[in-house]
Design an enzyme around this catalytic site. Structure first.
Site, short mmCIF file in Angstrom:
data_model
loop_
_atom_site.label_atom_id
_atom_site.label_comp_id
_atom_site.label_asym_id
_atom_site.label_seq_id
_atom_site.Cartn_x
_atom_site.Cartn_y
_atom_site.Cartn_z
N HIS A 62 60.68 52.84 -1.81
CA HIS A 62 59.22 53.02 -1.92
C HIS A 62 58.90 54.52 -1.98
CE1 HIS A 62 57.33 48.95 -0.62
NE2 HIS A 62 58.34 48.79 -1.44
N TYR A 87 48.24 50.45 5.07
CA TYR A 87 47.70 50.64 6.43
C TYR A 87 46.18 50.68 6.33
CZ TYR A 87 52.40 52.30 7.85
OH TYR A 87 53.74 52.41 8.12
N PRO A 142 54.38 51.29 16.74
CA PRO A 142 55.02 51.02 15.45
C PRO A 142 54.32 51.63 14.23
CG PRO A 142 53.90 49.06 16.27
CD PRO A 142 53.82 50.08 17.35
N LYS A 172 58.74 54.47 13.20
CA LYS A 172 59.72 55.49 13.57
C LYS A 172 60.81 55.00 14.53
CE LYS A 172 58.40 58.76 11.10
NZ LYS A 172 59.14 58.45 9.91
N TYR A 213 56.42 60.95 7.48
CA TYR A 213 56.67 59.53 7.23
C TYR A 213 58.08 59.30 6.67
CZ TYR A 213 55.52 54.65 6.34
OH TYR A 213 55.51 53.28 6.36
#
Ligand code: APR
Ligand code: PHB
Length: 390
Positions: A72, A200, A292, A296, A384
């Protein structure tokens, strides 16, 4: 029994440590409280940082991840229905791999079986002895018999509820903790995911997350108040709540079905310091927990284990204590940065009853700042996809 490194816990941290040490010719025994099937039945996150995936690959663990994992190049962030894509590839030239933690664990278990590594599952009453002396040991019970494993060092990879951290005297350890006033209700379903990338969403009803395990299996979450019970969440109620928190166009495309798994996880930030107590080392969830948001947990465990395995390998090669001596300090540096990022993602995306309208406006400003600033996006992207391993 005697081994060089006794490892407590057969989660990703313990199994990967055993794998990396085996490749360097160092002997380990893994002692796990649950059965292997139970460990493989736990559904956890599924995002692997680029460097973590490269490490798995370089250690001979990447075959299935390459075949089944999905690369991704970005994520989507939505705020009250306004959606923005953060393009990792354009911003920093990196990516993540979507591949379930359960699959990583399965690959590690198969690899361990392949090289004949010793593992004891369903071990009861695991206890740690003499970590301050030169000959530490572990005892456990199995089928009514008490066994002893003597070793050079003990690796506590037994998660947040494990025995390792709890065996250390209170005066030797400092714990830092933030408990959030909510949890995540997660649902796994065999349906094509509603968004191509991980999505998100901040919504006034609460946070929602659209994720995936494969092109035909999706994983969804909604923020729920602490104290909510999974029994009170029928699949229908879950789908209605998820739809209510998504942009109507996305909600309209949602493909629902019977849940394969549904559970509630509380959200917590936690760090224990230091990570070394004589001959006991902590790694993974035994030492720290992240909420979460940002996925990580697994990646931090991989980072710890990389450092710890390198320190142990150097110790046996050179008879040097130097790297073992700095493991805690080095690992904690990266851990705190991931704690900060996970805390920030959580703070930005969830609704906090106590912060009221002011808090919501600040969150909106965070979103506006992000979409208007390449620097802010780069910061999100580099955290990220994962800060460099030490
Ligand atoms: N004795 C032996 N084993 C134990 C004990 C004990 N007293 N207590 C716990 N364990 C085992 C658990 O059953 C579990 O299999 O230790 C293992 C710890 O594994 P994880 O919880 O998966 O932790 P870790 O390997 O550090 O992996 C970190 O997993 O928990 C997620 O979100 C976390 O993604 C992160 C990753
Ligand atoms: C998941 O797929 O389970 C997942 C993805 C991203 C997160 C957390 C969990 O931040």
């Amino acid at each position: 029994m005697r081994t060089q490194i006794a490892i407590i816990g057969a989660g990703p941290a313990g199994l990967l440590l055993g794998h990396l040490l085996h490749r360097a010719g160092i002997d380990t025994i893994i002692i796990e409280r649950q059965s292997a099937d139970y460990v493989l039945g736990r559904i956890r996150a599924g995002v692997i940082e680029q460097e973590a995936a490269e490490l798995l690959d370089a250690s001979g663990l990447g075959k299935r991840m390459h075949a089944e994992g999905l690369v991704h190049h970005g994520i989507e962030l939505a705020f009250d229905g306004d959606t923005y894509r953060v393009d990792f590839k354009k911003l920093i030239g990196k990516h993540v791999v979507v591949y379930g933690q359960t699959e990583v664990t399965r690959d590690l278990m198969e690899a361990r079986e392949g090289f004949g590594g010793q593992s004891v599952y369903s071990a009861a009453n695991v206890a740690i002895h003499d970590i301050d002396g030169a000959s530490p040991s572990i005892t456990y019970e199995k089928d009514g018999v008490t066994h002893t494993v003597e070793c050079d060092y003990i690796a506590g990879c037994d998660g947040y509820h494990g025995v390792s951290r709890k065996s250390v005297s209170k005066s030797a350890i400092t714990e830092f903790e933030r408990v959030y006033p909510f949890g995540w209700l997660g649902l796994l379903v065999d349906q094509p995911p509603v968004t191509e990338e991980i999505h998100y969403a901040h919504h006034e009803r609460g946070f929602a997350l659209c994720s995936l395990r494969s092109p035909s299996r999706a994983r969804y979450y909604v923020q729920v108040e602490n104290g909510e019970k999974v029994e009170d969440w029928s699949d229908e109620r879950f789908w209605d709540e998820l739809r209510a928190r998504l942009d109507p166009e996305i909600a309209g495309n949602l493909k629902t079905g019977p849940s394969l798994e549904k559970s509630i996880a509380p959200l917590r930030s936690f760090v224990a310091e230091p990570l070394r107590f004589g001959r006991l080392f902590l790694a993974g969830d035994a030492a720290h927990i992240v909420p979460p948001t940002g996925a990580k947990g697994l990646n931090l465990a991989i980072g710890d284990v990389k450092l710890l395995s390198e320190a142990m390998i150097e110790h046996y090669a050179d008879k040097s204590e130097a790297s073992l001596g700095v493991y805690s300090e080095k690992a904690l540096e990266r851990i705190w940065k991931a704690e900060r990022f996970s805390w920030w993602m959580t703070s930005f995306l969830h609704t906090f009853p106590e912060t009221g309208p002011f808090g919501r406006r600040i969150q909106r400003a965070d979103f506006e700042y992000l979409i208007g600033s390449t620097a802010a996006q780069q910061s999100l992207a580099e955290n990220y996809v994962g800060l460099p391993f030490a």
